[in-house]
Write a protein that holds these residues in place. Structure first.
Motif, PDB file in Angstrom:
ATOM      1  N   HIS A  71       0.799  -1.223   0.000  1.00  0.00           N
ATOM      2  CA  HIS A  71       0.000   0.000   0.000  1.00  0.00           C
ATOM      3  C   HIS A  71       0.834   1.276   0.000  1.00  0.00           C
ATOM      4  N   LYS A  72       2.149   1.194  -0.293  1.00  0.00           N
ATOM      5  CA  LYS A  72       2.948   2.417  -0.277  1.00  0.00           C
ATOM      6  C   LYS A  72       3.943   2.453  -1.425  1.00  0.00           C
ATOM      7  N   ASP A  73       4.433   3.666  -1.706  1.00  0.00           N
ATOM      8  CA  ASP A  73       5.419   3.915  -2.757  1.00  0.00           C
ATOM      9  C   ASP A  73       4.957   3.436  -4.127  1.00  0.00           C
ATOM     10  N   MET A  74       3.667   3.629  -4.408  1.00  0.00           N
ATOM     11  CA  MET A  74       3.114   3.273  -5.710  1.00  0.00           C
ATOM     12  C   MET A  74       2.267   4.444  -6.211  1.00  0.00           C
ATOM     13  N   THR A  75       2.019   4.478  -7.509  1.00  0.00           N
ATOM     14  CA  THR A  75       1.156   5.513  -8.070  1.00  0.00           C
ATOM     15  C   THR A  75      -0.200   4.966  -8.490  1.00  0.00           C
ATOM     16  N   SER A  76      -0.351   3.638  -8.509  1.00  0.00           N
ATOM     17  CA  SER A  76      -1.607   3.034  -8.939  1.00  0.00           C
ATOM     18  C   SER A  76      -1.963   1.865  -8.029  1.00  0.00           C
ATOM     19  N   PHE A  77      -3.205   1.846  -7.589  1.00  0.00           N
ATOM     20  CA  PHE A  77      -3.718   0.779  -6.737  1.00  0.00           C
ATOM     21  C   PHE A  77      -5.001   0.246  -7.366  1.00  0.00           C
ATOM     22  N   LYS A  78      -5.089  -1.059  -7.533  1.00  0.00           N
ATOM     23  CA  LYS A  78      -6.287  -1.695  -8.075  1.00  0.00           C
ATOM     24  C   LYS A  78      -6.679  -2.801  -7.107  1.00  0.00           C
ATOM     25  N   LEU A  79      -7.844  -2.632  -6.475  1.00  0.00           N
ATOM     26  CA  LEU A  79      -8.259  -3.538  -5.419  1.00  0.00           C
ATOM     27  C   LEU A  79      -9.666  -4.065  -5.661  1.00  0.00           C
ATOM     28  N   ARG A  80      -9.859  -5.313  -5.318  1.00  0.00           N
ATOM     29  CA  ARG A  80     -11.202  -5.876  -5.269  1.00  0.00           C
ATOM     30  C   ARG A  80     -11.541  -6.029  -3.797  1.00  0.00           C
ATOM     31  N   LEU A  81     -12.626  -5.382  -3.366  1.00  0.00           N
ATOM     32  CA  LEU A  81     -13.002  -5.403  -1.959  1.00  0.00           C
ATOM     33  C   LEU A  81     -14.286  -6.190  -1.771  1.00  0.00           C
ATOM     34  N   THR A  82     -14.240  -7.155  -0.865  1.00  0.00           N
ATOM     35  CA  THR A  82     -15.423  -7.907  -0.486  1.00  0.00           C
ATOM     36  C   THR A  82     -16.085  -7.168   0.668  1.00  0.00           C
ATOM     37  N   ILE A  83     -17.339  -6.816   0.494  1.00  0.00           N
ATOM     38  CA  ILE A  83     -18.053  -6.012   1.485  1.00  0.00           C
ATOM     39  C   ILE A  83     -18.824  -6.930   2.431  1.00  0.00           C
ATOM     40  N   LEU A  84     -18.406  -6.941   3.693  1.00  0.00           N
ATOM     41  CA  LEU A  84     -19.078  -7.680   4.767  1.00  0.00           C
ATOM     42  C   LEU A  84     -19.146  -6.764   5.966  1.00  0.00           C
ATOM     43  N   PRO A  85     -20.236  -6.568   6.634  1.00  0.00           N
ATOM     44  CA  PRO A  85     -21.572  -7.104   6.383  1.00  0.00           C
ATOM     45  C   PRO A  85     -22.211  -6.473   5.161  1.00  0.00           C
ATOM     46  N   GLU A  86     -23.533  -6.475   5.115  1.00  0.00           N
ATOM     47  CA  GLU A  86     -24.243  -6.043   3.905  1.00  0.00           C
ATOM     48  C   GLU A  86     -24.012  -4.586   3.543  1.00  0.00           C
ATOM     49  N   THR A  87     -23.809  -3.729   4.518  1.00  0.00           N
ATOM     50  CA  THR A  87     -23.553  -2.315   4.249  1.00  0.00           C
ATOM     51  C   THR A  87     -22.315  -1.884   5.029  1.00  0.00           C
ATOM     52  N   VAL A  88     -21.380  -1.271   4.329  1.00  0.00           N
ATOM     53  CA  VAL A  88     -20.127  -0.849   4.955  1.00  0.00           C
ATOM     54  C   VAL A  88     -19.839   0.594   4.555  1.00  0.00           C
ATOM     55  N   GLY A  89     -19.393   1.383   5.517  1.00  0.00           N
ATOM     56  CA  GLY A  89     -18.956   2.744   5.233  1.00  0.00           C
ATOM     57  C   GLY A  89     -17.444   2.773   5.150  1.00  0.00           C
ATOM     58  N   LEU A  90     -16.906   3.173   3.998  1.00  0.00           N
ATOM     59  CA  LEU A  90     -15.458   3.232   3.799  1.00  0.00           C
ATOM     60  C   LEU A  90     -15.027   4.663   3.523  1.00  0.00           C
ATOM     61  N   GLN A  91     -13.818   4.978   3.978  1.00  0.00           N
ATOM     62  CA  GLN A  91     -13.199   6.273   3.700  1.00  0.00           C
ATOM     63  C   GLN A  91     -11.790   5.990   3.201  1.00  0.00           C
ATOM     64  N   ILE A  92     -11.377   6.685   2.140  1.00  0.00           N
ATOM     65  CA  ILE A  92     -10.083   6.442   1.503  1.00  0.00           C
ATOM     66  C   ILE A  92      -9.154   7.611   1.792  1.00  0.00           C
ATOM     67  N   PHE A  93      -7.925   7.281   2.200  1.00  0.00           N
ATOM     68  CA  PHE A  93      -6.896   8.267   2.524  1.00  0.00           C
ATOM     69  C   PHE A  93      -5.693   8.012   1.624  1.00  0.00           C
ATOM     70  N   THR A  94      -5.092   9.075   1.075  1.00  0.00           N
ATOM     71  CA  THR A  94      -3.850   8.942   0.309  1.00  0.00           C
ATOM     72  C   THR A  94      -2.848   9.972   0.818  1.00  0.00           C
ATOM     73  N   SER A  95      -1.576   9.611   0.776  1.00  0.00           N
ATOM     74  CA  SER A  95      -0.545  10.517   1.289  1.00  0.00           C
ATOM     75  C   SER A  95      -0.147  11.585   0.274  1.00  0.00           C
ATOM     76  N   THR A  96      -0.380  11.331  -1.007  1.00  0.00           N
ATOM     77  CA  THR A  96      -0.111  12.328  -2.049  1.00  0.00           C
ATOM     78  C   THR A  96      -1.413  12.603  -2.803  1.00  0.00           C
ATOM     79  N   GLU A  97      -1.445  13.685  -3.541  1.00  0.00           N
ATOM     80  CA  GLU A  97      -2.677  14.083  -4.221  1.00  0.00           C
ATOM     81  C   GLU A  97      -3.118  13.021  -5.226  1.00  0.00           C
ATOM     82  N   PRO A  98      -4.386  12.603  -5.144  1.00  0.00           N
ATOM     83  CA  PRO A  98      -4.865  11.607  -6.100  1.00  0.00           C
ATOM     84  C   PRO A  98      -5.152  12.229  -7.462  1.00  0.00           C
ATOM     85  N   ASN A  99      -4.836  11.480  -8.479  1.00  0.00           N
ATOM     86  CA  ASN A  99      -5.192  11.860  -9.833  1.00  0.00           C
ATOM     87  C   ASN A  99      -6.644  11.467 -10.080  1.00  0.00           C
TER      88      ASN A  99
END
Length: 92
Positions: free
Chosen positions: A57-85
């Motif tokens: 999760h570090k020193d990269m410019t591109s992240f591609k993830l498949r996330l399995t959502i458990l339980p049925e509803t999940v609240g996620l927040q995404i943080f990046t250390s450098t400005e996202p494109n």
């Protein structure tokens, strides 16, 4: 794909998206303007926001993830250390 916007939060010292509610599995793509870190936090029932474990999760410019959502509803927040494109997701 749905696009998410991130703004800089001086308290977190990171670029942060608003919390997003997901009802099923997603494919997440995050591209950064320069190498940085990616952190995903999940809101849980006790009100805490632990990190979602990500192997590389570090020193990269591109992240591609498949996330399995458990339980049925999940609240996620995404943080990046450098400005996202771009931060985008699609339901699978």
């Amino acid at each position: 794909m749905q696009i998410l916007t991130a703004s800089y939060d001086p308290e977190e010292l990171a670029w942060v998206t608003p919390e997003v509610q997901f009802q099923r599995d997603i494919y997440l793509i995050v591209t950064l303007k320069r190498p940085g870190k990616l952190i995903i936090r999940q809101r849980v029932s006790d009100g805490s926001n632990p990190r979602v474990p990500i192997r590389r999760h570090k020193d990269m410019t591109s992240f591609k993830l498949r996330l399995t959502i458990l339980p049925e509803t999940v609240g996620l927040q995404i943080f990046t250390s450098t400005e996202p494109n771009e931060i985008k997701y699609a339901y699978i």
